[in-house]
Design a protein around this motif. Structure first.
Motif, PDB file in Angstrom:
ATOM      1  N   PRO A  35      35.310  22.373  10.922  1.00  0.00           N
ATOM      2  CA  PRO A  35      34.893  23.523  10.132  1.00  0.00           C
ATOM      3  C   PRO A  35      33.421  23.846  10.324  1.00  0.00           C
ATOM      4  O   PRO A  35      32.653  23.009  10.804  1.00  0.00           O
ATOM      5  CB  PRO A  35      35.181  23.069   8.693  1.00  0.00           C
ATOM      6  N   LEU A  46      40.825  14.931   7.371  1.00  0.00           N
ATOM      7  CA  LEU A  46      42.213  14.976   6.936  1.00  0.00           C
ATOM      8  C   LEU A  46      43.108  14.890   8.173  1.00  0.00           C
ATOM      9  O   LEU A  46      43.035  15.738   9.051  1.00  0.00           O
ATOM     10  CB  LEU A  46      42.474  16.275   6.165  1.00  0.00           C
ATOM     11  N   TYR A  48      46.724  15.019  10.068  1.00  0.00           N
ATOM     12  CA  TYR A  48      48.043  15.621   9.938  1.00  0.00           C
ATOM     13  C   TYR A  48      48.974  14.984  10.961  1.00  0.00           C
ATOM     14  O   TYR A  48      48.711  15.030  12.168  1.00  0.00           O
ATOM     15  CB  TYR A  48      47.989  17.132  10.173  1.00  0.00           C
ATOM     16  N   LEU A  65      46.380  26.500   8.933  1.00  0.00           N
ATOM     17  CA  LEU A  65      45.467  25.634   8.185  1.00  0.00           C
ATOM     18  C   LEU A  65      43.988  25.989   8.325  1.00  0.00           C
ATOM     19  O   LEU A  65      43.160  25.578   7.501  1.00  0.00           O
ATOM     20  CB  LEU A  65      45.668  24.173   8.601  1.00  0.00           C
ATOM     21  N   GLN A  66      43.609  26.734   9.352  1.00  0.00           N
ATOM     22  CA  GLN A  66      42.192  26.890   9.673  1.00  0.00           C
ATOM     23  C   GLN A  66      41.399  27.632   8.603  1.00  0.00           C
ATOM     24  O   GLN A  66      40.265  27.264   8.302  1.00  0.00           O
ATOM     25  CB  GLN A  66      42.027  27.587  11.036  1.00  0.00           C
ATOM     26  N   LYS A  68      41.719  27.946   5.249  1.00  0.00           N
ATOM     27  CA  LYS A  68      41.397  27.169   4.054  1.00  0.00           C
ATOM     28  C   LYS A  68      40.544  25.941   4.402  1.00  0.00           C
ATOM     29  O   LYS A  68      39.628  25.583   3.633  1.00  0.00           O
ATOM     30  CB  LYS A  68      42.674  26.744   3.336  1.00  0.00           C
ATOM     31  N   ALA A  69      40.790  25.313   5.538  1.00  0.00           N
ATOM     32  CA  ALA A  69      39.981  24.170   5.947  1.00  0.00           C
ATOM     33  C   ALA A  69      38.544  24.595   6.209  1.00  0.00           C
ATOM     34  O   ALA A  69      37.590  23.872   5.876  1.00  0.00           O
ATOM     35  CB  ALA A  69      40.575  23.520   7.193  1.00  0.00           C
ATOM     36  N   VAL A  74      36.759  20.985   5.469  1.00  0.00           N
ATOM     37  CA  VAL A  74      37.576  19.813   5.765  1.00  0.00           C
ATOM     38  C   VAL A  74      37.905  19.793   7.258  1.00  0.00           C
ATOM     39  O   VAL A  74      38.435  20.771   7.785  1.00  0.00           O
ATOM     40  CB  VAL A  74      38.876  19.812   4.946  1.00  0.00           C
ATOM     41  N   ILE A  76      40.238  18.669  10.225  1.00  0.00           N
ATOM     42  CA  ILE A  76      41.641  18.281  10.344  1.00  0.00           C
ATOM     43  C   ILE A  76      41.913  17.768  11.754  1.00  0.00           C
ATOM     44  O   ILE A  76      41.582  18.428  12.744  1.00  0.00           O
ATOM     45  CB  ILE A  76      42.580  19.433   9.991  1.00  0.00           C
ATOM     46  N   ASP A 265      47.914  25.957   2.206  1.00  0.00           N
ATOM     47  CA  ASP A 265      46.683  26.060   1.410  1.00  0.00           C
ATOM     48  C   ASP A 265      46.715  25.107   0.221  1.00  0.00           C
ATOM     49  O   ASP A 265      45.703  24.484  -0.116  1.00  0.00           O
ATOM     50  CB  ASP A 265      46.476  27.489   0.916  1.00  0.00           C
ATOM     51  N   ILE A 268      45.889  21.571   1.459  1.00  0.00           N
ATOM     52  CA  ILE A 268      44.479  21.393   1.821  1.00  0.00           C
ATOM     53  C   ILE A 268      43.606  21.364   0.570  1.00  0.00           C
ATOM     54  O   ILE A 268      42.671  20.554   0.470  1.00  0.00           O
ATOM     55  CB  ILE A 268      44.032  22.497   2.798  1.00  0.00           C
ATOM     56  N   ALA A 272      41.169  18.406  -0.512  1.00  0.00           N
ATOM     57  CA  ALA A 272      39.744  18.715  -0.671  1.00  0.00           C
ATOM     58  C   ALA A 272      39.245  18.266  -2.038  1.00  0.00           C
ATOM     59  O   ALA A 272      38.111  17.780  -2.167  1.00  0.00           O
ATOM     60  CB  ALA A 272      39.499  20.211  -0.468  1.00  0.00           C
TER      61      ALA A 272
END
Length: 277
Positions: A35, A46, A48, A65-66, A68-69, A74, A76, A265, A268, A272
């Motif tokens: 991020p 995190l 996965y 996922l990108q 919200k991460a 965060v 991933i 979301d 995540i 978070a």
């Protein structure tokens, strides 16, 4: 480590890497979403874990996922689901061999030479992340889907205190009691069913409880729900053991990434909260 591909996404960096794994004895590929916050400080990690037949690409390309991460800061990390290559044992079936590592250390031939995915996820991969990315390794969490949900649950339960949080989409919670798990466990671990229990979330939670709420999302229209997944078995085991569990049955949803991306979301944000708490 060799960078294979790299893209900018939501202000962060999505990259794919190859390396020679000493643990697995083959070339392994993994992806990292880094991020934008890592330009200032290290961020929590995190992991996965994907399901049968999958690679890093399934979640990074279809999981959504990108955004919200990136928003929550965060990192991933998405490893492959098994060792791969010409020298690695395989099977013609989709649910055994390459693509189906089940996140354990095999003790039976021909699998024992390479199949050590639990060691890879817990030891070698974090070492690579620590050395090459701005990751705060004191803050780690884990989640996954299907076989990867099984991996997330069992690795967290086998290593209490290592992960700050754990969640899963459609996990195989009782592999000792369902065809996918029984087939894999017999091949990788042999006929001794006592050895299977060390990789079965329903068995592990009887003796080990986590100081965190386990989050599970499960589609009610999942084609594997009744035969392979059986989430109510884990719900009952957690209730009897006193393990905090939030299990959400989702009407209309199946086993696909359409389901996963819908609730990504939520997961995540769940992690978070623990990682930044």
């Amino acid at each position: 480590m060799e960078t294979v591909s790299e893209w900018t996404s939501f202000g962060g960096d999505l990259s794919v890497h190859d390396h020679e794994s000493e643990t697995l004895g083959c070339t392994m590929r993994f992806a990292v979403f880094d991020p934008p916050q890592t330009s200032d400080d290290p961020v929590p990690v995190l992991y996965y874990l994907s399901g049968l037949t999958c690679t890093w690409a399934n979640v990074m390309e279809k999981g959504g996922l990108q955004r919200k991460a990136a928003e929550l800061g965060v990192m991933i990390v998405a490893p492959d689901t098994s060792p791969r290559g010409k020298s690695v044992a395989d099977d013609e079936a989709y649910d055994l061999g390459q693509g189906a590592g089940f996140y354990l250390t095999a003790t039976q031939d021909p699998w024992a030479s390479h199949y050590r995915m639990d060691q890879y996820v817990m030891e070698e991969l974090p070492s690579i992340i620590r050395s090459n990315f701005a990751a705060d390794m004191k803050r780690q969490s884990i989640f996954g889907h299907s076989m990867g949900g099984h991996g997330a649950l069992t690795l967290a339960l086998r290593n209490p205190g290592h992960f700050r949080s754990v969640s899963a989409f459609s996990p195989i919670v009782a592999p000792s009691q369902v065809p996918w798990g029984q087939k894999a466990f017999k091949a990788y671990l042999g006929d001794d069913e006592a050895a299977w229990k060390a990789h079965d979330a329903c068995e592990l939670v009887k003796t080990t409880q986590l100081d965190t709420t386990i989050l599970i999302d499960q589609g009610e229209d999942d084609q594997f729900l009744d035969e392979q997944l059986k989430p109510r078995l884990f719900e009952e085991a957690c209730r009897e053991a006193g393990q905090s569990l939030a299990i959400r049955m989702r009407p209309g949803y199946d086993h696909s990434y359409y389901f996963i991306s819908t609730f990504m979301d939520d997961h995540i944000m769940h992690h978070a909260k623990a990682l930044y708490g």
